[in-house]
Scaffold this motif. Structure first.
Motif, PDB file in Angstrom:
ATOM      1  N   ILE A  30       0.882  -1.172   0.000  1.00 57.52           N
ATOM      2  CA  ILE A  30       0.000   0.000   0.000  1.00 57.52           C
ATOM      3  C   ILE A  30       0.914   1.214   0.000  1.00 57.52           C
ATOM      4  CG2 ILE A  30      -1.818   1.194   1.241  1.00 57.52           C
ATOM      5  CD1 ILE A  30      -2.541  -1.559   2.390  1.00 57.52           C
ATOM      6  N   SER A  31       1.312   1.642  -1.190  1.00 56.62           N
ATOM      7  CA  SER A  31       2.447   2.547  -1.315  1.00 56.62           C
ATOM      8  C   SER A  31       2.099   4.027  -1.300  1.00 56.62           C
ATOM      9  CB  SER A  31       3.210   2.218  -2.590  1.00 56.62           C
ATOM     10  OG  SER A  31       2.322   2.299  -3.690  1.00 56.62           O
ATOM     11  N   HIS A  32       0.932   4.410  -1.696  1.00 54.05           N
ATOM     12  CA  HIS A  32       0.602   5.830  -1.743  1.00 54.05           C
ATOM     13  C   HIS A  32       0.452   6.363  -0.323  1.00 54.05           C
ATOM     14  CE1 HIS A  32       0.098   5.328  -5.991  1.00 54.05           C
ATOM     15  NE2 HIS A  32      -0.787   4.376  -5.790  1.00 54.05           N
ATOM     16  N   SER A  33       1.008   7.541  -0.084  1.00 54.07           N
ATOM     17  CA  SER A  33       1.072   8.035   1.285  1.00 54.07           C
ATOM     18  C   SER A  33      -0.309   8.220   1.917  1.00 54.07           C
ATOM     19  CB  SER A  33       1.857   9.341   1.343  1.00 54.07           C
ATOM     20  OG  SER A  33       1.229  10.319   0.545  1.00 54.07           O
ATOM     21  N   LYS A  34      -1.292   8.754   1.168  1.00 53.69           N
ATOM     22  CA  LYS A  34      -2.622   8.913   1.748  1.00 53.69           C
ATOM     23  C   LYS A  34      -3.250   7.559   2.039  1.00 53.69           C
ATOM     24  CE  LYS A  34      -4.035  13.393   0.015  1.00 53.69           C
ATOM     25  NZ  LYS A  34      -5.022  14.130  -0.771  1.00 53.69           N
ATOM     26  N   ARG A  35      -3.118   6.619   1.104  1.00 52.54           N
ATOM     27  CA  ARG A  35      -3.658   5.280   1.325  1.00 52.54           C
ATOM     28  C   ARG A  35      -2.942   4.603   2.479  1.00 52.54           C
ATOM     29  NH1 ARG A  35      -3.488   1.754  -3.691  1.00 52.54           N
ATOM     30  NH2 ARG A  35      -4.433   0.304  -2.230  1.00 52.54           N
ATOM     31  N   GLU A  36      -1.633   4.811   2.563  1.00 52.50           N
ATOM     32  CA  GLU A  36      -0.854   4.201   3.637  1.00 52.50           C
ATOM     33  C   GLU A  36      -1.304   4.726   4.990  1.00 52.50           C
ATOM     34  OE1 GLU A  36       3.779   3.880   5.128  1.00 52.50           O
ATOM     35  OE2 GLU A  36       3.338   4.518   3.084  1.00 52.50           O
ATOM     36  N   GLU A  37      -1.471   6.031   5.093  1.00 50.54           N
ATOM     37  CA  GLU A  37      -1.924   6.624   6.349  1.00 50.54           C
ATOM     38  C   GLU A  37      -3.328   6.142   6.704  1.00 50.54           C
ATOM     39  OE1 GLU A  37      -0.164   8.268   8.624  1.00 50.54           O
ATOM     40  OE2 GLU A  37       1.510   7.854   7.291  1.00 50.54           O
ATOM     41  N   ARG A  38      -4.202   6.049   5.702  1.00 52.19           N
ATOM     42  CA  ARG A  38      -5.565   5.574   5.942  1.00 52.19           C
ATOM     43  C   ARG A  38      -5.544   4.128   6.405  1.00 52.19           C
ATOM     44  NH1 ARG A  38     -10.279   8.233   6.587  1.00 52.19           N
ATOM     45  NH2 ARG A  38     -11.893   6.675   6.661  1.00 52.19           N
ATOM     46  N   PHE A  39      -4.687   3.311   5.769  1.00 59.11           N
ATOM     47  CA  PHE A  39      -4.564   1.908   6.153  1.00 59.11           C
ATOM     48  C   PHE A  39      -4.075   1.792   7.600  1.00 59.11           C
ATOM     49  CE2 PHE A  39      -2.295  -2.078   6.595  1.00 59.11           C
ATOM     50  CZ  PHE A  39      -3.247  -2.973   6.152  1.00 59.11           C
ATOM     51  N   LYS A  40      -3.035   2.547   7.943  1.00 56.39           N
ATOM     52  CA  LYS A  40      -2.519   2.518   9.318  1.00 56.39           C
ATOM     53  C   LYS A  40      -3.606   2.903  10.320  1.00 56.39           C
ATOM     54  CE  LYS A  40       2.289   3.775   8.464  1.00 56.39           C
ATOM     55  NZ  LYS A  40       3.292   4.832   8.685  1.00 56.39           N
ATOM     56  N   SER A  41      -4.309   3.977  10.003  1.00 58.75           N
ATOM     57  CA  SER A  41      -5.361   4.459  10.891  1.00 58.75           C
ATOM     58  C   SER A  41      -6.469   3.419  11.059  1.00 58.75           C
ATOM     59  CB  SER A  41      -5.931   5.762  10.338  1.00 58.75           C
ATOM     60  OG  SER A  41      -7.049   6.165  11.070  1.00 58.75           O
ATOM     61  N   ASP A  42      -6.957   2.872   9.937  1.00 56.21           N
ATOM     62  CA  ASP A  42      -8.020   1.872   9.998  1.00 56.21           C
ATOM     63  C   ASP A  42      -7.560   0.605  10.702  1.00 56.21           C
ATOM     64  OD1 ASP A  42      -9.713   3.582   8.719  1.00 56.21           O
ATOM     65  OD2 ASP A  42      -9.653   2.552   6.782  1.00 56.21           O
ATOM     66  N   TYR A  43      -6.337   0.189  10.415  1.00 57.83           N
ATOM     67  CA  TYR A  43      -5.787  -1.021  11.032  1.00 57.83           C
ATOM     68  C   TYR A  43      -5.703  -0.853  12.552  1.00 57.83           C
ATOM     69  CZ  TYR A  43      -2.585  -4.966  11.652  1.00 57.83           C
ATOM     70  OH  TYR A  43      -2.007  -6.138  12.048  1.00 57.83           O
ATOM     71  N   ASN A  44      -5.215   0.303  12.989  1.00 54.10           N
ATOM     72  CA  ASN A  44      -5.109   0.563  14.426  1.00 54.10           C
ATOM     73  C   ASN A  44      -6.481   0.679  15.084  1.00 54.10           C
ATOM     74  OD1 ASN A  44      -2.316   0.485  14.460  1.00 54.10           O
ATOM     75  ND2 ASN A  44      -2.137   2.663  14.015  1.00 54.10           N
ATOM     76  N   LEU A  45      -7.427   1.330  14.410  1.00 49.11           N
ATOM     77  CA  LEU A  45      -8.784   1.459  14.950  1.00 49.11           C
ATOM     78  C   LEU A  45      -9.443   0.081  15.068  1.00 49.11           C
ATOM     79  CD1 LEU A  45     -11.169   3.194  15.875  1.00 49.11           C
ATOM     80  CD2 LEU A  45     -11.817   3.445  13.473  1.00 49.11           C
ATOM     81  N   PHE A  46      -9.263  -0.748  14.055  1.00 47.77           N
ATOM     82  CA  PHE A  46      -9.842  -2.085  14.099  1.00 47.77           C
ATOM     83  C   PHE A  46      -9.216  -2.900  15.225  1.00 47.77           C
ATOM     84  CE2 PHE A  46     -10.439  -6.491  12.650  1.00 47.77           C
ATOM     85  CZ  PHE A  46     -11.814  -6.486  12.556  1.00 47.77           C
ATOM     86  N   ASN A  47      -7.886  -2.813  15.370  1.00 49.01           N
ATOM     87  CA  ASN A  47      -7.210  -3.515  16.468  1.00 49.01           C
ATOM     88  C   ASN A  47      -7.717  -3.050  17.820  1.00 49.01           C
ATOM     89  OD1 ASN A  47      -5.467  -5.465  15.505  1.00 49.01           O
ATOM     90  ND2 ASN A  47      -3.960  -3.941  14.905  1.00 49.01           N
ATOM     91  N   ALA A  48      -7.899  -1.752  17.971  1.00 52.88           N
ATOM     92  CA  ALA A  48      -8.403  -1.210  19.245  1.00 52.88           C
ATOM     93  C   ALA A  48      -9.794  -1.769  19.532  1.00 52.88           C
ATOM     94  CB  ALA A  48      -8.434   0.311  19.198  1.00 52.88           C
TER      95      ALA A  48
END
Length: 161
Positions: A30-48
Motif C-alpha cells: 500500500i504505497s501511496h502516502s494517503k492510502r498508507e496513512e488511511r490503512f494505518k489508521s483503519d488497522y489501528n482502529l480495528f485492532n483497538a
C-alpha cells in the motif's frame, strides 16, 4: 529462496515461522502516502476495537471499529490483489508473496475458462481482499498467543535455561 516485497528481501523460511512478515509485506504494497496513512489508521482502529468487549451492538467500541474500518481495509486489500494481477498479466514475473498467489489464481481461472466452467468463486478481488485481511489478523493473534505461552511457561519453569 528469497521473496522480494517492493525492494525488501524476505527469507521464505523466516516468513513461515513469523507470520508478521505477511502483514509487513501487505503494508509495503500500500504505497501511496494517503492510502498508507488511511490503512494505518483503519488497522489501528480495528485492532483497538478487537481489544474491547466483542459486542456487536450499537454504542460498543467493537461495533464502531468494525463498521468504520472493515470495508475500507477489504477494499485496500482488493486493490492490492488487482494491482498484483495486472502486473502478472502484463508479463512481469512474481516478485512478492501476493504475486505468487495471484499467478496461481490466474492459472486456475484460465484452466476453468478452457473447460467452459464458471469463474472460480474465490478469485474475485473482493474475496482475495477478505482473505488477505484475515491473514493479517490471524498472524497477529498467533504471535500474541505464542508469546503469552512462552512467558507463562518461563514463569512456571524458572530454572529452564
Amino acid at each position: 529462496m528469497l521473496i522480494r516485497a517492493c525492494g525488501c528481501k524476505i527469507v521464505a523460511t523466516h516468513w513461515r515461522h513469523e507470520p508478521r512478515y505477511l502483514r509487513n509485506h501487505l503494508h509495503r504494497l500500500i504505497s501511496h502516502s494517503k492510502r498508507e496513512e488511511r490503512f494505518k489508521s483503519d488497522y489501528n482502529l480495528f485492532n483497538a476495537g478487537l481489544m474491547k468487549i466483542p459486542m456487536d451492538l450499537p454504542g460498543f467500541a467493537f461495533r464502531n471499529s468494525r463498521l468504520a474500518t472493515v470495508g475500507r481495509l477489504v477494499d485496500m486489500m482488493a486493490a492490492t490483489a488487482s494491482q498484483s494481477k495486472t502486473r502478472i498479466l502484463s508479463g512481469r514475473k512474481p516478485d512478492c508473496l501476493i504475486d505468487f498467489w495471484m499467478q496461481e489464481i490466474i492459472r486456475e481461472e484460465a484452466a476453468a475458462k478452457e473447460r467452459g466452467e464458471k469463474p472460480l468463486s474465490h478469485s474475485s478481488n473482493h474475496d482475495i481482499g477478505v482473505h488477505l485481511l484475515n491473514f493479517l489478523f490471524a498472524a497477529q493473534d498467533s504471535i500474541t498467543s505464542s508469546l503469552i505461552w512462552a512467558v507463562t511457561l518461563l514463569e512456571v519453569h524458572p530454572t529452564f535455561s
